[in-house]
Design a protein around this motif. Structure first.
Motif, PDB file in Angstrom:
ATOM      1  N   PRO A  40       0.818  -1.221   0.000  1.00 27.75           N
ATOM      2  CA  PRO A  40       0.000   0.000   0.000  1.00 27.75           C
ATOM      3  C   PRO A  40       0.848   1.266   0.000  1.00 27.75           C
ATOM      4  N   GLU A  41       1.988   1.212   0.689  1.00 22.28           N
ATOM      5  CA  GLU A  41       2.879   2.374   0.726  1.00 22.28           C
ATOM      6  C   GLU A  41       3.414   2.683  -0.666  1.00 22.28           C
ATOM      7  N   GLU A  42       3.759   1.633  -1.399  1.00 25.58           N
ATOM      8  CA  GLU A  42       4.273   1.835  -2.754  1.00 25.58           C
ATOM      9  C   GLU A  42       3.171   2.343  -3.678  1.00 25.58           C
ATOM     10  N   LEU A  43       1.950   1.874  -3.469  1.00 23.73           N
ATOM     11  CA  LEU A  43       0.830   2.363  -4.263  1.00 23.73           C
ATOM     12  C   LEU A  43       0.674   3.873  -4.083  1.00 23.73           C
ATOM     13  N   ALA A  44       0.662   4.333  -2.838  1.00 20.71           N
ATOM     14  CA  ALA A  44       0.538   5.773  -2.568  1.00 20.71           C
ATOM     15  C   ALA A  44       1.697   6.548  -3.186  1.00 20.71           C
ATOM     16  N   MET A  45       2.900   6.004  -3.094  1.00 20.41           N
ATOM     17  CA  MET A  45       4.076   6.667  -3.657  1.00 20.41           C
ATOM     18  C   MET A  45       3.938   6.818  -5.171  1.00 20.41           C
ATOM     19  N   ARG A  46       3.483   5.766  -5.834  1.00 23.74           N
ATOM     20  CA  ARG A  46       3.315   5.822  -7.287  1.00 23.74           C
ATOM     21  C   ARG A  46       2.223   6.806  -7.676  1.00 23.74           C
ATOM     22  N   MET A  47       1.160   6.872  -6.896  1.00 25.39           N
ATOM     23  CA  MET A  47       0.095   7.829  -7.169  1.00 25.39           C
ATOM     24  C   MET A  47       0.624   9.258  -7.080  1.00 25.39           C
ATOM     25  N   LEU A  48       1.431   9.524  -6.075  1.00 23.31           N
ATOM     26  CA  LEU A  48       2.020  10.851  -5.920  1.00 23.31           C
ATOM     27  C   LEU A  48       2.969  11.177  -7.074  1.00 23.31           C
ATOM     28  N   GLU A  49       3.728  10.191  -7.508  1.00 22.84           N
ATOM     29  CA  GLU A  49       4.642  10.399  -8.636  1.00 22.84           C
ATOM     30  C   GLU A  49       3.882  10.833  -9.882  1.00 22.84           C
ATOM     31  N   ARG A  50       2.772  10.183 -10.147  1.00 18.09           N
ATOM     32  CA  ARG A  50       2.003  10.519 -11.345  1.00 18.09           C
ATOM     33  C   ARG A  50       1.365  11.896 -11.224  1.00 18.09           C
ATOM     34  N   MET A  51       0.947  12.286 -10.033  1.00 19.34           N
ATOM     35  CA  MET A  51       0.373  13.611  -9.825  1.00 19.34           C
ATOM     36  C   MET A  51       1.406  14.704 -10.022  1.00 19.34           C
ATOM     37  N   ARG A  52       2.624  14.446  -9.585  1.00 21.26           N
ATOM     38  CA  ARG A  52       3.680  15.461  -9.641  1.00 21.26           C
ATOM     39  C   ARG A  52       4.300  15.601 -11.023  1.00 21.26           C
ATOM     40  N   ASP A  53       3.981  14.692 -11.917  1.00 18.56           N
ATOM     41  CA  ASP A  53       4.567  14.726 -13.261  1.00 18.56           C
ATOM     42  C   ASP A  53       3.472  14.526 -14.314  1.00 18.56           C
ATOM     43  N   PRO A  54       2.591  15.509 -14.481  1.00 20.66           N
ATOM     44  CA  PRO A  54       1.497  15.347 -15.442  1.00 20.66           C
ATOM     45  C   PRO A  54       1.969  15.148 -16.872  1.00 20.66           C
ATOM     46  N   VAL A  55       3.084  15.758 -17.245  1.00 20.32           N
ATOM     47  CA  VAL A  55       3.597  15.581 -18.605  1.00 20.32           C
ATOM     48  C   VAL A  55       4.024  14.130 -18.815  1.00 20.32           C
ATOM     49  N   GLY A  56       4.769  13.595 -17.851  1.00 25.63           N
ATOM     50  CA  GLY A  56       5.174  12.198 -17.939  1.00 25.63           C
ATOM     51  C   GLY A  56       3.992  11.254 -17.879  1.00 25.63           C
ATOM     52  N   THR A  57       2.999  11.606 -17.082  1.00 28.72           N
ATOM     53  CA  THR A  57       1.805  10.776 -16.968  1.00 28.72           C
ATOM     54  C   THR A  57       1.048  10.743 -18.287  1.00 28.72           C
ATOM     55  N   ALA A  58       0.962  11.890 -18.941  1.00 30.44           N
ATOM     56  CA  ALA A  58       0.314  11.947 -20.253  1.00 30.44           C
ATOM     57  C   ALA A  58       1.052  11.063 -21.259  1.00 30.44           C
ATOM     58  N   GLY A  59       2.391  11.092 -21.208  1.00 31.05           N
ATOM     59  CA  GLY A  59       3.175  10.243 -22.103  1.00 31.05           C
ATOM     60  C   GLY A  59       2.933   8.767 -21.851  1.00 31.05           C
ATOM     61  N   MET A  60       2.838   8.391 -20.573  1.00 37.22           N
ATOM     62  CA  MET A  60       2.517   6.999 -20.238  1.00 37.22           C
ATOM     63  C   MET A  60       1.142   6.618 -20.776  1.00 37.22           C
ATOM     64  N   GLY A  61       0.202   7.560 -20.672  1.00 35.91           N
ATOM     65  CA  GLY A  61      -1.141   7.293 -21.169  1.00 35.91           C
ATOM     66  C   GLY A  61      -1.153   7.024 -22.666  1.00 35.91           C
ATOM     67  N   ARG A  62      -0.367   7.783 -23.406  1.00 32.09           N
ATOM     68  CA  ARG A  62      -0.292   7.557 -24.855  1.00 32.09           C
ATOM     69  C   ARG A  62       0.333   6.201 -25.166  1.00 32.09           C
ATOM     70  N   SER A  63       1.357   5.831 -24.394  1.00 32.28           N
ATOM     71  CA  SER A  63       1.982   4.512 -24.589  1.00 32.28           C
ATOM     72  C   SER A  63       1.002   3.394 -24.255  1.00 32.28           C
ATOM     73  N   ALA A  64       0.202   3.605 -23.206  1.00 35.23           N
ATOM     74  CA  ALA A  64      -0.801   2.612 -22.820  1.00 35.23           C
ATOM     75  C   ALA A  64      -1.829   2.425 -23.924  1.00 35.23           C
ATOM     76  N   MET A  65      -2.274   3.540 -24.504  1.00 32.63           N
ATOM     77  CA  MET A  65      -3.246   3.457 -25.599  1.00 32.63           C
ATOM     78  C   MET A  65      -2.666   2.693 -26.787  1.00 32.63           C
ATOM     79  N   ARG A  66      -1.427   2.977 -27.143  1.00 27.42           N
ATOM     80  CA  ARG A  66      -0.810   2.286 -28.280  1.00 27.42           C
ATOM     81  C   ARG A  66      -0.703   0.791 -28.011  1.00 27.42           C
ATOM     82  N   ARG A  67      -0.359   0.429 -26.777  1.00 28.67           N
ATOM     83  CA  ARG A  67      -0.171  -0.987 -26.451  1.00 28.67           C
ATOM     84  C   ARG A  67      -1.457  -1.778 -26.618  1.00 28.67           C
ATOM     85  N   VAL A  68      -2.558  -1.260 -26.102  1.00 30.15           N
ATOM     86  CA  VAL A  68      -3.815  -2.007 -26.182  1.00 30.15           C
ATOM     87  C   VAL A  68      -4.426  -1.906 -27.574  1.00 30.15           C
TER      88      VAL A  68
END
Length: 211
Positions: A161-189
């Motif tokens: 659970p601690e790692e889950l919260a940490m990862r959630m915070l990471e994604r909030m603090r880096d919206p540009v990187g999060t958007a890039g991950m989202g595009r990669s996720a879309m391409r994968r599926v």
């Protein structure tokens, strides 16, 4: 069966039609024009094994550091324990519980990141639906989730659970990187094909077995 051996055929499950994929792609980037509040989403049956309580506990930790966040937990089932815990933690203003939804894509369209806290997912349809909507997934490193979520590329895998919260915070603090991950996720599926592609592959397989 040939020569006494079994030859399995693996067909990745498709989660959207060609028309739906085109619509999702057209709208995917719109969410990144406004990341306040940053929205997490989770869709699935409310059950102990699905981990909604773990998601709520991690989200409460996130709010202690960044209060500008929202969590949407959609689905039917045993909602009452989750609702009680949300009240105990005093975070009801930051969590929505819409109940069973007919269209999970509508939930993911409002989100910037999805959570998959289940310990026993096989294919993980909700994970794939979130990814093809254009958002990354933070999923538990068990079951079939690691087959869809690529660490640091289409989302994150966690074990505590601690790692889950940490990862959630990471994604909030880096919206540009999060958007890039989202595009990669879309391409994968999307690369797994459309519902029409999947139906055609199944039909061809059955036809070949009948020859």
């Amino acid at each position: 069966i040939a020569g006494g051996g079994v030859h399995p055929v693996v067909m990745p499950n498709a989660v959207a039609s060609a028309a739906r994929l085109a619509g999702l792609a057209a709208e995917a980037d719109r969410r990144w024009t406004d990341t306040h509040p940053f929205r997490f989403a989770m869709v699935g049956l409310f059950h102990t094994a699905k981990g909604q309580l773990e998601a709520v506990e991690a989200f409460a930790r996130v709010l202690c550091e960044i209060p500008d966040a929202h969590l949407e937990l959609a689905g039917g089932g045993d909602v009452d324990p989750v609702r009680r815990r949300i009240a105990e933690l005093g975070i009801a203003d930051h969590v929505s519980l819409p109940g069973q939804v007919d269209d999970p894509f509508a939930v993911f369209a409002r989100a910037h990141c999805a959570l998959m806290t289940s310990r026993h997912e096989a294919f993980g349809r909700a994970t794939a639906e979130a990814m093809v909507s254009g958002i990354p997934v933070i999923g538990h490193a068990s079951g079939g989730t690691p087959e869809l979520v690529q660490e640091g590329i289409t989302g994150h895998l966690y074990t505590t659970p601690e790692e889950l919260a940490m990862r959630m915070l990471e994604r909030m603090r880096d919206p540009v990187g999060t958007a890039g991950m989202g595009r990669s996720a879309m391409r994968r599926v999307t690369a797994m094909g459309t519902v029409e592609d999947h139906a055609a592959r199944v039909a061809r397989l059955y036809c070949s077995l009948l020859q």
